[in-house]
Write a protein that holds these residues in place. Structure first.
Motif, PDB file in Angstrom:
ATOM      1  N   ASP A  75      42.447 -35.529 -18.200  1.00  0.00           N
ATOM      2  CA  ASP A  75      42.759 -34.293 -18.928  1.00  0.00           C
ATOM      3  C   ASP A  75      44.131 -33.729 -18.576  1.00  0.00           C
ATOM      4  OD1 ASP A  75      40.297 -34.498 -20.109  1.00  0.00           O
ATOM      5  OD2 ASP A  75      39.301 -33.152 -18.674  1.00  0.00           O
ATOM      6  N   ASP A  76      44.645 -34.085 -17.385  1.00  0.00           N
ATOM      7  CA  ASP A  76      45.960 -33.599 -16.965  1.00  0.00           C
ATOM      8  C   ASP A  76      47.077 -34.583 -17.320  1.00  0.00           C
ATOM      9  OD1 ASP A  76      44.832 -31.309 -15.836  1.00  0.00           O
ATOM     10  OD2 ASP A  76      44.351 -32.388 -13.974  1.00  0.00           O
ATOM     11  N   GLY A  77      46.712 -35.666 -18.030  1.00  0.00           N
ATOM     12  CA  GLY A  77      47.717 -36.641 -18.428  1.00  0.00           C
ATOM     13  C   GLY A  77      48.072 -37.652 -17.355  1.00  0.00           C
ATOM     14  N   VAL A  78      47.313 -37.690 -16.257  1.00  0.00           N
ATOM     15  CA  VAL A  78      47.566 -38.625 -15.159  1.00  0.00           C
ATOM     16  C   VAL A  78      46.830 -39.932 -15.453  1.00  0.00           C
ATOM     17  CG1 VAL A  78      47.338 -39.054 -12.689  1.00  0.00           C
ATOM     18  CG2 VAL A  78      47.813 -36.733 -13.530  1.00  0.00           C
ATOM     19  N   GLU A  79      47.571 -41.044 -15.450  1.00  0.00           N
ATOM     20  CA  GLU A  79      46.954 -42.340 -15.724  1.00  0.00           C
ATOM     21  C   GLU A  79      46.239 -42.848 -14.476  1.00  0.00           C
ATOM     22  OE1 GLU A  79      50.072 -44.880 -17.337  1.00  0.00           O
ATOM     23  OE2 GLU A  79      49.107 -44.653 -19.298  1.00  0.00           O
ATOM     24  N   LYS A  80      45.006 -43.284 -14.657  1.00  0.00           N
ATOM     25  CA  LYS A  80      44.210 -43.803 -13.551  1.00  0.00           C
ATOM     26  C   LYS A  80      43.020 -44.564 -14.125  1.00  0.00           C
ATOM     27  CE  LYS A  80      41.496 -39.549 -12.997  1.00  0.00           C
ATOM     28  NZ  LYS A  80      41.096 -38.484 -12.051  1.00  0.00           N
ATOM     29  N   TRP A  81      42.220 -45.145 -13.222  1.00  0.00           N
ATOM     30  CA  TRP A  81      41.021 -45.866 -13.652  1.00  0.00           C
ATOM     31  C   TRP A  81      39.905 -44.863 -13.924  1.00  0.00           C
ATOM     32  CZ3 TRP A  81      41.506 -50.640 -15.144  1.00  0.00           C
ATOM     33  CH2 TRP A  81      42.474 -51.462 -14.574  1.00  0.00           C
ATOM     34  N   MET A  82      39.450 -44.823 -15.185  1.00  0.00           N
ATOM     35  CA  MET A  82      38.408 -43.882 -15.596  1.00  0.00           C
ATOM     36  C   MET A  82      37.071 -44.623 -15.655  1.00  0.00           C
ATOM     37  SD  MET A  82      40.446 -41.240 -16.337  1.00  0.00           S
ATOM     38  CE  MET A  82      39.601 -40.156 -17.489  1.00  0.00           C
ATOM     39  N   LEU A  83      36.051 -44.054 -15.016  1.00  0.00           N
ATOM     40  CA  LEU A  83      34.732 -44.669 -15.048  1.00  0.00           C
ATOM     41  C   LEU A  83      34.199 -44.692 -16.481  1.00  0.00           C
ATOM     42  CD1 LEU A  83      32.351 -45.874 -13.447  1.00  0.00           C
ATOM     43  CD2 LEU A  83      31.436 -43.547 -13.248  1.00  0.00           C
ATOM     44  N   GLU A  84      33.861 -45.892 -16.963  1.00  0.00           N
ATOM     45  CA  GLU A  84      33.390 -46.070 -18.333  1.00  0.00           C
ATOM     46  C   GLU A  84      31.887 -46.274 -18.397  1.00  0.00           C
ATOM     47  OE1 GLU A  84      34.103 -46.608 -22.576  1.00  0.00           O
ATOM     48  OE2 GLU A  84      35.233 -45.725 -20.924  1.00  0.00           O
ATOM     49  N   ASP A  85      31.348 -47.098 -17.461  1.00  0.00           N
ATOM     50  CA  ASP A  85      29.921 -47.401 -17.512  1.00  0.00           C
ATOM     51  C   ASP A  85      29.515 -48.089 -16.217  1.00  0.00           C
ATOM     52  OD1 ASP A  85      27.378 -47.534 -18.551  1.00  0.00           O
ATOM     53  OD2 ASP A  85      27.996 -48.433 -20.441  1.00  0.00           O
ATOM     54  N   THR A  86      28.220 -48.100 -15.956  1.00  0.00           N
ATOM     55  CA  THR A  86      27.661 -48.859 -14.828  1.00  0.00           C
ATOM     56  C   THR A  86      26.394 -49.560 -15.289  1.00  0.00           C
ATOM     57  OG1 THR A  86      26.371 -46.943 -14.059  1.00  0.00           O
ATOM     58  CG2 THR A  86      28.563 -47.266 -13.076  1.00  0.00           C
ATOM     59  N   PHE A  87      26.134 -50.730 -14.707  1.00  0.00           N
ATOM     60  CA  PHE A  87      24.940 -51.502 -15.018  1.00  0.00           C
ATOM     61  C   PHE A  87      24.322 -51.983 -13.717  1.00  0.00           C
ATOM     62  CE2 PHE A  87      27.891 -52.021 -18.527  1.00  0.00           C
ATOM     63  CZ  PHE A  87      27.106 -51.819 -19.654  1.00  0.00           C
ATOM     64  N   SER A  88      23.031 -51.771 -13.559  1.00  0.00           N
ATOM     65  CA  SER A  88      22.339 -52.298 -12.389  1.00  0.00           C
ATOM     66  C   SER A  88      22.298 -53.824 -12.476  1.00  0.00           C
ATOM     67  CB  SER A  88      20.911 -51.751 -12.317  1.00  0.00           C
ATOM     68  OG  SER A  88      20.169 -52.424 -11.304  1.00  0.00           O
TER      69      SER A  88
END
Length: 311
Positions: free
Chosen positions: A199-212
């Motif tokens: 939201d602040d425009g900082v590029e980084k790895w964003m959590l998309e999903d998790t699978f057991s």
């Protein structure tokens, strides 16, 4: 069959090692004859490239990647990268038939004491990425500028095994990573992160999903003698290919769609790892000026709209 690949000592496979895959071509290296082959197994187009001069590239395991011209696929460059000893970058062009040594430009420079050990590279959207073997970052080569940069990774991925981590892209072309988080010994998790801006425009790895990991294991095949294991074989265009090992000689291959979460069984107990994804390039006669959302299929001598077609 690797038809047209030069034979070595009477055995067509002796000495040839699979290095990388791109644009329908397979790059193979023969350390015995110092030859590099760019080979399309479907069209049987073969290009033999001489090994870079030993005074430039003297590592026993340099890495090669093929880069095609957007205008003409008959014109390509072969990039050779040597990480250890003296870091070196060289490019062979079919236009000049010569190797050119380029300066190693890295921003920011690696810290003193970095052992420069990397997992095999992944070629995606104009970049080649190498995951460091013991630190939480990826080294990225921009194939347009031939300059290196670094992309940080979550800390738990620092010493992750190569078979538990892959870089790839989503179906819409975003840089994405999948990794197995086994910090909880009871519940292993496949973690999906996409490179993007917060939201602040900082590029980084964003959590998309998790699978057991239990989602991928067939409990009816689990053995009391062997623990079932999950390994990541490949990550291509939004699909993660997983090898499930149920015992010493029992392996299955499944695919996971990151978009839908759907699993598809490809090989059931007949798979032998490792395998490599091979993506065919579209024949020039079928490439339209404007690509629509729908795929096409060939019927006789015509091309017709067929809606969404699986690869």
């Amino acid at each position: 069959l690797l038809t047209r690949i030069p034979e070595d000592s009477g055995d067509s496979t002796l000495g040839w090692e699979l290095q990388s895959f791109h644009g329908g071509y397979v790059v193979l290296v023969n350390n015995a004859t110092d030859q590099i082959a760019a080979y399309n197994p479907l069209t049987q187009a073969l290009h033999l490239v001489p090994h870079p001069p030993e005074d430039i590239i003297f590592s026993i395991s340099p890495e090669f990647h093929i880069l095609f011209s957007e205008e003409d696929q008959r014109v390509f460059r072969m990039v050779c990268v040597q990480h250890q000893d003296t870091p070196s970058l060289a490019v062979f062009s079919t236009a000049t038939s010569e190797w050119q040594v380029l300066p190693w430009v890295e921003t920011p420079p690696l810290p003193e004491g970095d052992n420069r050990l990397f997992h095999p590279g992944t070629q995606l959207n104009g970049f080649v990425y190498w995951k460091h073997a013991s630190q939480a970052y990826v080294l990225a080569l921009n194939t347009a500028t031939m300059q290196f940069s670094r992309v940080s990774l979550p800390h738990f991925l620092a010493e992750i095994d190569h078979m538990l981590f892959r870089l790839g892209q989503t179906k819409d072309g975003k840089l994405c990573m999948v990794g197995v988080d086994d910090s909880d010994t009871k519940i292993g998790t496949l973690v999906v992160r996409v490179w993007g801006a917060d939201d602040d425009g900082v590029e980084k790895w964003m959590l998309e999903d998790t699978f057991s990991l239990s989602k991928f294991v067939d409990v009816t095949k689990s053995s009391t003698e062997y623990d079932s294991t999950v390994q990541i074989e490949a990550f291509v265009d939004g699909f993660v290919y997983l090898c499930i090992q149920y015992g010493e000689h029992i392996e299955s291959l499944i695919s996971l769609s990151l978009e839908t979460g759907k699993l598809n069984k490809i090989f059931d107990d007949t798979y032998t790892s490792p395998a490599h994804p091979y993506i065919m390039s579209w024949p020039p006669s079928l490439v339209c000026n404007k690509v629509e959302d729908s795929q096409t299929k060939i019927t006789g001598g015509s091309v017709e709209d067929a809606g969404s077609v699986g690869a």
